[in-house]
Design a protein around this motif. Sequence first.
Motif, PDB file in Angstrom:
ATOM      1  N   ILE A   2     -31.426  77.133  32.714  1.00 41.03           N
ATOM      2  CA  ILE A   2     -32.307  78.231  32.311  1.00 41.03           C
ATOM      3  C   ILE A   2     -33.705  77.699  32.052  1.00 41.03           C
ATOM      4  CG2 ILE A   2     -32.764  79.959  30.522  1.00 41.03           C
ATOM      5  CD1 ILE A   2     -29.676  80.226  30.236  1.00 41.03           C
ATOM      6  N   LYS A   3     -33.800  76.604  31.355  1.00 36.15           N
ATOM      7  CA  LYS A   3     -35.108  75.996  31.051  1.00 36.15           C
ATOM      8  C   LYS A   3     -35.823  75.593  32.343  1.00 36.15           C
ATOM      9  CE  LYS A   3     -37.996  73.635  28.224  1.00 36.15           C
ATOM     10  NZ  LYS A   3     -39.280  74.015  28.760  1.00 36.15           N
ATOM     11  N   LEU A   4     -35.101  74.974  33.271  1.00 35.75           N
ATOM     12  CA  LEU A   4     -35.687  74.589  34.561  1.00 35.75           C
ATOM     13  C   LEU A   4     -36.192  75.816  35.302  1.00 35.75           C
ATOM     14  CD1 LEU A   4     -36.268  72.447  36.757  1.00 35.75           C
ATOM     15  CD2 LEU A   4     -33.936  72.843  37.581  1.00 35.75           C
ATOM     16  N   SER A   5     -35.373  76.866  35.336  1.00 38.84           N
ATOM     17  CA  SER A   5     -35.741  78.104  36.005  1.00 38.84           C
ATOM     18  C   SER A   5     -37.006  78.706  35.392  1.00 38.84           C
ATOM     19  CB  SER A   5     -34.573  79.092  35.904  1.00 38.84           C
ATOM     20  OG  SER A   5     -34.886  80.307  36.505  1.00 38.84           O
ATOM     21  N   GLU A   6     -37.075  78.711  34.063  1.00 37.76           N
ATOM     22  CA  GLU A   6     -38.263  79.233  33.380  1.00 37.76           C
ATOM     23  C   GLU A   6     -39.490  78.372  33.661  1.00 37.76           C
ATOM     24  OE1 GLU A   6     -36.921  79.256  29.334  1.00 37.76           O
ATOM     25  OE2 GLU A   6     -36.227  81.344  29.445  1.00 37.76           O
ATOM     26  N   ASP A   7     -39.326  77.051  33.605  1.00 39.11           N
ATOM     27  CA  ASP A   7     -40.456  76.140  33.838  1.00 39.11           C
ATOM     28  C   ASP A   7     -41.026  76.291  35.247  1.00 39.11           C
ATOM     29  OD1 ASP A   7     -40.125  75.219  31.276  1.00 39.11           O
ATOM     30  OD2 ASP A   7     -39.256  73.275  31.865  1.00 39.11           O
ATOM     31  N   LEU A   8     -40.141  76.483  36.245  1.00 30.15           N
ATOM     32  CA  LEU A   8     -40.582  76.583  37.641  1.00 30.15           C
ATOM     33  C   LEU A   8     -40.901  78.014  38.075  1.00 30.15           C
ATOM     34  CD1 LEU A   8     -38.023  74.118  39.272  1.00 30.15           C
ATOM     35  CD2 LEU A   8     -40.413  73.665  38.675  1.00 30.15           C
ATOM     36  N   LEU A  98     -17.163  85.829  43.834  1.00 31.75           N
ATOM     37  CA  LEU A  98     -16.627  84.611  43.205  1.00 31.75           C
ATOM     38  C   LEU A  98     -17.375  84.308  41.908  1.00 31.75           C
ATOM     39  CD1 LEU A  98     -16.274  82.351  46.372  1.00 31.75           C
ATOM     40  CD2 LEU A  98     -14.417  83.330  45.034  1.00 31.75           C
ATOM     41  N   PRO A  99     -17.192  85.131  40.876  1.00 31.05           N
ATOM     42  CA  PRO A  99     -17.970  84.943  39.649  1.00 31.05           C
ATOM     43  C   PRO A  99     -17.677  83.637  38.915  1.00 31.05           C
ATOM     44  CG  PRO A  99     -16.257  86.589  39.321  1.00 31.05           C
ATOM     45  CD  PRO A  99     -16.267  86.253  40.788  1.00 31.05           C
ATOM     46  N   LYS A 100     -16.492  83.088  39.132  1.00 31.69           N
ATOM     47  CA  LYS A 100     -16.146  81.839  38.456  1.00 31.69           C
ATOM     48  C   LYS A 100     -16.915  80.648  39.032  1.00 31.69           C
ATOM     49  CE  LYS A 100     -12.023  79.351  36.995  1.00 31.69           C
ATOM     50  NZ  LYS A 100     -10.568  79.296  37.074  1.00 31.69           N
ATOM     51  N   TRP A 101     -17.340  80.768  40.298  1.00 31.98           N
ATOM     52  CA  TRP A 101     -17.961  79.627  40.980  1.00 31.98           C
ATOM     53  C   TRP A 101     -19.427  79.819  41.315  1.00 31.98           C
ATOM     54  CZ3 TRP A 101     -14.923  75.921  40.074  1.00 31.98           C
ATOM     55  CH2 TRP A 101     -13.548  76.135  40.011  1.00 31.98           C
ATOM     56  N   ASN A 102     -19.886  81.054  41.434  1.00 34.16           N
ATOM     57  CA  ASN A 102     -21.247  81.298  41.900  1.00 34.16           C
ATOM     58  C   ASN A 102     -22.001  82.189  40.922  1.00 34.16           C
ATOM     59  OD1 ASN A 102     -20.430  79.918  44.227  1.00 34.16           O
ATOM     60  ND2 ASN A 102     -19.829  81.813  45.216  1.00 34.16           N
ATOM     61  N   TYR A 103     -23.258  81.842  40.676  1.00 34.10           N
ATOM     62  CA  TYR A 103     -24.065  82.641  39.766  1.00 34.10           C
ATOM     63  C   TYR A 103     -25.545  82.394  40.031  1.00 34.10           C
ATOM     64  CZ  TYR A 103     -23.753  78.165  37.308  1.00 34.10           C
ATOM     65  OH  TYR A 103     -23.762  76.835  36.990  1.00 34.10           O
ATOM     66  N   LYS A 104     -26.361  83.274  39.484  1.00 32.86           N
ATOM     67  CA  LYS A 104     -27.813  83.135  39.627  1.00 32.86           C
ATOM     68  C   LYS A 104     -28.418  82.989  38.234  1.00 32.86           C
ATOM     69  CE  LYS A 104     -30.630  86.627  40.446  1.00 32.86           C
ATOM     70  NZ  LYS A 104     -31.345  87.712  41.112  1.00 32.86           N
ATOM     71  N   VAL A 105     -29.271  81.992  38.087  1.00 34.14           N
ATOM     72  CA  VAL A 105     -29.998  81.772  36.842  1.00 34.14           C
ATOM     73  C   VAL A 105     -31.402  82.321  37.064  1.00 34.14           C
ATOM     74  CG1 VAL A 105     -30.835  80.070  35.195  1.00 34.14           C
ATOM     75  CG2 VAL A 105     -28.679  79.673  36.395  1.00 34.14           C
ATOM     76  N   SER A 106     -31.741  83.344  36.303  1.00 36.53           N
ATOM     77  CA  SER A 106     -33.036  83.998  36.476  1.00 36.53           C
ATOM     78  C   SER A 106     -34.024  83.490  35.440  1.00 36.53           C
ATOM     79  CB  SER A 106     -32.861  85.509  36.319  1.00 36.53           C
ATOM     80  OG  SER A 106     -34.110  86.152  36.432  1.00 36.53           O
ATOM     81  N   TRP A 107     -35.237  83.255  35.871  1.00 36.48           N
ATOM     82  CA  TRP A 107     -36.260  82.771  34.943  1.00 36.48           C
ATOM     83  C   TRP A 107     -36.787  83.901  34.070  1.00 36.48           C
ATOM     84  CZ3 TRP A 107     -41.513  84.121  35.069  1.00 36.48           C
ATOM     85  CH2 TRP A 107     -41.933  84.825  36.194  1.00 36.48           C
ATOM     86  N   ARG A 108     -36.602  85.144  34.516  1.00 35.72           N
ATOM     87  CA  ARG A 108     -37.045  86.291  33.727  1.00 35.72           C
ATOM     88  C   ARG A 108     -35.897  86.783  32.859  1.00 35.72           C
ATOM     89  NH1 ARG A 108     -37.661  88.103  38.673  1.00 35.72           N
ATOM     90  NH2 ARG A 108     -39.379  87.173  39.730  1.00 35.72           N
TER      91      ARG A 108
END
Length: 116
Positions: A2-8, A98-108
Amino acid sequence: MIKLSEDLHIDIIVAHYPPYTSKWNPIEHRLFSQITRVWSGISFESVEQACELAAEARTKSGLCVFTNINRKKYDTSRCVDSNYDDVCQRHITFDEELPKWNYKVSWRDKKYQVIF
């Protein structure tokens, strides 16, 4: 993440291969077969020896293995921050198939996103 996503200021999509499917993972398939080849028939005396031998794995097509021994000591039984679940719910969206294996980390933060 999450921090990486927010920073970038980018969304990061994470897709894992489920257990026991490494034969379909092209990186694992290509890399570990070469490490197995250089380790064949060796009795290791130390972790350093295994690391050095793995680093010798090369192919004519350009595969080159880089190794490192992580000697960092990690804390165990650490307490999770009390707002961890809330932060995850606001930034992580799990895949429908496949919620157990795949996800998206959003910076917003989802709480402040406008949906059109």
